[in-house]
Write an enzyme that holds these catalytic residues in place. Structure first.
Site, PDB file in Angstrom:
ATOM      1  N   CYS A 200      53.391  43.148 -59.377  1.00 22.98           N
ATOM      2  CA  CYS A 200      54.055  42.540 -60.539  1.00 22.98           C
ATOM      3  C   CYS A 200      55.503  43.007 -60.508  1.00 22.98           C
ATOM      4  CB  CYS A 200      53.344  42.942 -61.829  1.00 22.98           C
ATOM      5  SG  CYS A 200      53.221  44.727 -62.072  1.00 22.98           S
TER       6      CYS A 200
ATOM      7  N   ARG B 183      59.736  33.887 -63.150  1.00 20.57           N
ATOM      8  CA  ARG B 183      60.205  35.035 -62.364  1.00 20.57           C
ATOM      9  C   ARG B 183      59.737  34.903 -60.922  1.00 20.57           C
ATOM     10  NH1 ARG B 183      58.825  40.566 -65.107  1.00 20.57           N
ATOM     11  NH2 ARG B 183      60.349  41.295 -63.551  1.00 20.57           N
TER      12      ARG B 183
END
Length: 280
Positions: free
Chosen positions: A237, A181
């Site tokens: 995050c 990611r």
């Protein structure tokens, strides 16, 4: 105070009549919002109360602020007060997700002025495997008046602050998501892949051992040796949840200036003119 407590240490402390410890069960499964509550109703640590990631530890998502915006401070304080918690309480939080949800609770409780908060090492699973008692019984609470006192120096960063410091050599951005990611190779949750420009990568689960237990302060210092101890560190995050284990590890390792970008990647990309970076 150590931020982590073992099942044995917790069990021993709970046997001491002079000790007053409030347990908070924070189990939650992303994508299955009722799973944590169901697990609690089925079995939990004796006298533990339940806190829900999305109902208690977050506010409702809007166009900005990320998928798990921080909860309203007063509303959270009222909830905690209803469970018998005030600023002087000793609280132990646990989950079954390698400390991710418990770390969010740990960060929030510290942020609003509760100093004595610990995370159960290995969570519910480790407690049960250690042979300690569990129950289905939901405890009664002794409500307290909890007046929150936000700890400004605890460290919270918003999107504008992050933008202002993108090219500040004294600020280090840490991306806590999985490597794919971060690199922009895949994005299973958000509508844009990549990371905030200049961010370094440190997957949040790397603060744990292969057995899912928290590493030591010494091991965390070795993990983050490349980061200047005098730098300001902003951790993010996807939505401000899995960044919290990294925040805990960095603070425990002795880094004095660590901030959480609570909105994180899901907030960053909600502003279409914000730059993104990929390392394909």
């Amino acid at each position: 105070m150590n931020n982590i407590i073992s099942p044995r240490e917790l069990h021993t402390a709970l046997q001491q009549p002079q000790q007053s410890i409030i347990l908070l069960d924070c189990r939650f499964t992303l994508g299955k919002p009722e799973a944590g509550s169901d697990a609690y109703q089925n079995e939990h640590l004796p006298d533990a109360h339940y806190l829900d990631l999305e109902k208690d530890l977050s506010s409702v998502a809007t166009s900005h602020g990320g998928r798990h915006p921080l909860p309203d401070v007063q509303k959270l304080a009222q909830k905690l007060g209803s469970l018998g918690i005030n600023a002087d309480s000793r609280v132990v939080v646990y989950d079954e997700q390698n400390g991710m949800m418990a770390s969010r609770a740990w960060w929030l409780l510290r942020y609003i002025g509760i100093e004595y908060v610990q995370i159960l090492n290995g969570g519910f699973t480790n407690w049960k495997q250690s042979g300690y008692e569990t129950t289905k019984s939901v405890p009664a609470a002794s409500p307290q008046t909890f007046v929150p006192f936000v700890q400004q120096d605890w460290g919270l960063a918003g999107v504008e602050y992050v933008k202002e410091n993108l090219h500040n050599p004294n600020v280090v951005l840490v991306d806590s998501r999985e490597k794919k990611r971060y690199l922009g190779l895949e994005e299973p949750i958000d509508f844009v892949a990549g990371h905030i420009p200049g961010a370094i990568h440190s997957f949040w689960q790397d603060v744990l051992t292969s057995e899912g237990l928290w590493k030591t302060d010494k091991e965390w210092k070795e993990m983050f040796f490349a980061i200047d101890s005098h730098a300001e560190i902003i951790v993010y995050c996807g939505s401000g949840v899995s960044a919290c284990p990294n925040v805990l590890a960095l603070k425990s390792a002795g880094f004095p200036n660590v901030k959480l970008y609570a909105g994180s990647w899901s907030d960053w990309i909600s502003y279409r003119d914000n730059p993104i970076e990929k390392n394909r």
